[in-house]
Enzyme design. Structure first.
Site, short mmCIF file in Angstrom:
data_model
loop_
_atom_site.label_atom_id
_atom_site.label_comp_id
_atom_site.label_asym_id
_atom_site.label_seq_id
_atom_site.Cartn_x
_atom_site.Cartn_y
_atom_site.Cartn_z
N MET A 30 0.84 -1.21 0.00
CA MET A 30 0.00 0.00 0.00
C MET A 30 0.87 1.25 0.00
O MET A 30 0.40 2.35 0.29
CB MET A 30 -0.94 0.00 1.20
CG MET A 30 -1.94 -1.16 1.15
SD MET A 30 -3.47 -0.81 1.99
CE MET A 30 -2.89 -0.49 3.64
N LEU A 33 6.59 3.13 1.53
CA LEU A 33 7.52 1.99 1.66
C LEU A 33 8.60 2.25 2.70
O LEU A 33 9.12 3.36 2.82
CB LEU A 33 8.16 1.69 0.31
CG LEU A 33 7.20 1.33 -0.83
CD1 LEU A 33 7.99 0.93 -2.08
CD2 LEU A 33 6.24 0.21 -0.45
N HIS A 37 9.11 -3.39 3.58
CA HIS A 37 8.82 -3.59 2.15
C HIS A 37 10.11 -3.85 1.36
O HIS A 37 10.15 -4.69 0.45
CB HIS A 37 8.15 -2.34 1.56
CG HIS A 37 6.86 -1.94 2.22
ND1 HIS A 37 6.76 -0.80 2.99
CD2 HIS A 37 5.64 -2.51 2.21
CE1 HIS A 37 5.51 -0.69 3.42
NE2 HIS A 37 4.81 -1.71 2.97
N GLN A 61 -10.37 -2.68 1.57
CA GLN A 61 -9.94 -3.36 2.79
C GLN A 61 -10.00 -2.46 4.02
O GLN A 61 -9.60 -2.86 5.11
CB GLN A 61 -8.55 -3.98 2.62
CG GLN A 61 -7.41 -2.99 2.53
CD GLN A 61 -6.11 -3.68 2.13
OE1 GLN A 61 -5.96 -4.19 1.02
NE2 GLN A 61 -5.16 -3.73 3.05
N GLY A 148 4.82 -10.22 4.02
CA GLY A 148 5.56 -10.15 5.28
C GLY A 148 4.86 -10.91 6.40
O GLY A 148 3.63 -10.87 6.51
N ASP A 151 2.15 -9.32 8.82
CA ASP A 151 0.70 -9.50 8.67
C ASP A 151 0.41 -11.01 8.63
O ASP A 151 0.06 -11.57 7.59
CB ASP A 151 0.21 -8.79 7.41
CG ASP A 151 0.42 -7.30 7.50
OD1 ASP A 151 -0.50 -6.60 7.94
OD2 ASP A 151 1.53 -6.81 7.19
N GLN A 154 -2.97 -12.30 7.42
CA GLN A 154 -3.08 -12.10 5.97
C GLN A 154 -2.38 -13.24 5.22
O GLN A 154 -2.90 -13.75 4.23
CB GLN A 154 -2.44 -10.76 5.62
CG GLN A 154 -2.30 -10.48 4.14
CD GLN A 154 -1.88 -9.05 3.88
OE1 GLN A 154 -2.68 -8.14 3.96
NE2 GLN A 154 -0.62 -8.84 3.58
N VAL A 177 10.57 -7.15 9.80
CA VAL A 177 11.69 -6.20 9.96
C VAL A 177 11.29 -5.21 11.04
O VAL A 177 10.18 -4.66 11.03
CB VAL A 177 11.99 -5.47 8.63
CG1 VAL A 177 13.07 -4.43 8.83
CG2 VAL A 177 12.39 -6.48 7.56
P1 AMP Z 1 1.42 -2.90 3.47
O1 AMP Z 1 2.00 -1.86 2.58
O2 AMP Z 1 1.38 -2.51 4.90
O3 AMP Z 1 0.12 -3.45 2.96
O4 AMP Z 1 2.45 -4.10 3.43
C1 AMP Z 1 2.83 -4.68 2.22
C2 AMP Z 1 3.60 -5.94 2.50
O5 AMP Z 1 4.76 -5.61 3.26
C3 AMP Z 1 2.80 -6.94 3.34
O6 AMP Z 1 3.04 -8.24 2.84
C4 AMP Z 1 3.35 -6.75 4.71
O7 AMP Z 1 3.26 -7.89 5.52
C5 AMP Z 1 4.81 -6.43 4.41
N1 AMP Z 1 5.38 -5.73 5.55
C6 AMP Z 1 4.91 -4.61 6.14
N2 AMP Z 1 5.67 -4.28 7.22
C7 AMP Z 1 6.62 -5.24 7.30
C8 AMP Z 1 7.71 -5.48 8.20
N3 AMP Z 1 7.94 -4.69 9.24
N4 AMP Z 1 8.48 -6.56 7.98
C9 AMP Z 1 8.24 -7.39 6.93
N5 AMP Z 1 7.25 -7.23 6.05
C10 AMP Z 1 6.45 -6.17 6.22
#
Ligand code: AMP
Length: 284
Positions: A30, A33, A37, A61, A148, A151, A154, A177
């Site tokens: 989303m 970044l 990400h 969502q 990641g 989530d 998810q 991370v």
């Molecule tokens: P989002 O932009 O929040 O929808 O996240 C996009 C993807 O990045 C999802 O698969 C998240 O699980 C992953 N993600 C977000 N934050 C982290 C993190 N701290 N460590 C690893 N993956 C992440």
């Protein structure tokens, strides 16, 4: 790296990559970044010839009282980071491009996996996620898609969807991370005030303790969740949504002592910002 905003253009790029015999890695995001990400994009770059990063704040969502409008949008910076991590395409469509009509097709996973944890407080959330991710899978036709562990629910929902709908791809799940202080990286961390950020450190701290107790032999799920709940509740700025343990895969209820692999997950509000975090409890 190319910024692509339309479905038609993305299809052309994917067709050209396929014709050239390239494998495709997809990283759905989303935007806003951060290093979480970045780790996904880096992994996609290492394992595929052609990497597509989608940046789309998916309206379906978000619940009616959630942060759709406020969600950070930083496309220029996102493109720079994606390029630096080796992306070939940033796909950043408008909502109209992804949802051209109000009448639409939903993709929905039923059962415990979508009902528990975030499914309880965000009843339409996972239907929105599975619908948009299906669209992205059909458009990008990835060999591998990257998500990641941050989530965790998810991931379980998407695994189920991939299995049920026979999507011909591999789901790759990357570790959480964290900031140096332990807070799981999140686009929503920018909402936190300094004192809320400090307060939110209780999440990773309490989860880590639970993981250590599990490693030392504790198998009582209630004892583990209660300790985490107490520690988080003792932080005056916290407002707990849930602290729960479910069996993996697919988040089945725990009956009796913990065996195999389980997910200890929390969702907690600090001010108006709702954060999630988790650890996996499994025997080495
Ligand atoms: P989002 O932009 O929040 O929808 O996240 C996009 C993807 O990045 C999802 O698969 C998240 O699980 C992953 N993600 C977000 N934050 C982290 C993190 N701290 N460590 C690893 N993956 C992440």
């Amino acid at each position: 790296m190319k910024l692509v905003k339309t479905v038609a253009e993305l299809r052309e790029e994917i067709a050209a990559a396929k014709t050239a015999g390239k494998t495709i890695g997809l990283v759905p995001t989303m935007g806003a970044l951060h290093e979480g990400h970045a780790s996904l994009i880096k992994a996609a770059n290492m394992e595929n010839d052609f990497v597509v990063v989608s940046v789309f704040v998916n309206p379906t969502q978000f619940g009616p009282n959630e942060d759709l409008e406020a969600y950070p949008r930083t496309l220029d910076a996102d493109c720079k980071l994606a390029e630096a991590m080796g992306a070939d395409i940033v796909f950043a469509p408008s909502a109209k491009e992804m949802y051209p009509s109000e009448d639409m097709t939903w993709v929905e996973v039923t059962g415990n996996v979508t009902k528990v944890l975030c499914g309880r407080s965000r009843p339409i959330h996972f239907r929105g996620v599975t619908t948009v991710v299906s669209k992205l899978f059909n458009l990008a036709q990835p060999d591998r898609a990257y998500f990641g562990q941050k989530d965790a629910q998810q991931v379980e929902v998407l695994k189920r969807m991939v299995k049920d709908l026979f999507f011909n791809l591999q789901l790759r799940v990357m570790p959480i991370v964290r900031e140096a202080d332990g807070l799981a990286k999140s686009s929503r961390n920018t909402y936190l005030s300094g004192s809320e950020h400090q307060a939110a450190l209780v999440l990773s701290r309490s989860l880590k303790k639970a993981q250590e107790r599990f490693a030392a032999g504790e198998r009582n799920a209630a004892a583990l969740t209660e300790a985490v709940r107490e520690e988080i509740a003792a932080e005056p700025m916290s407002n707990i949504d849930y602290v729960e343990i479910y069996r993996l895969p697919e988040l089945q209820p725990v009956n009796g002592p913990l065996t195999g692999s389980s997910l200890l997950a929390v969702a907690v509000k600090f001010g108006t910002t709702r954060l999630i975090d988790n650890v996996i409890l499994e025997e080495k």
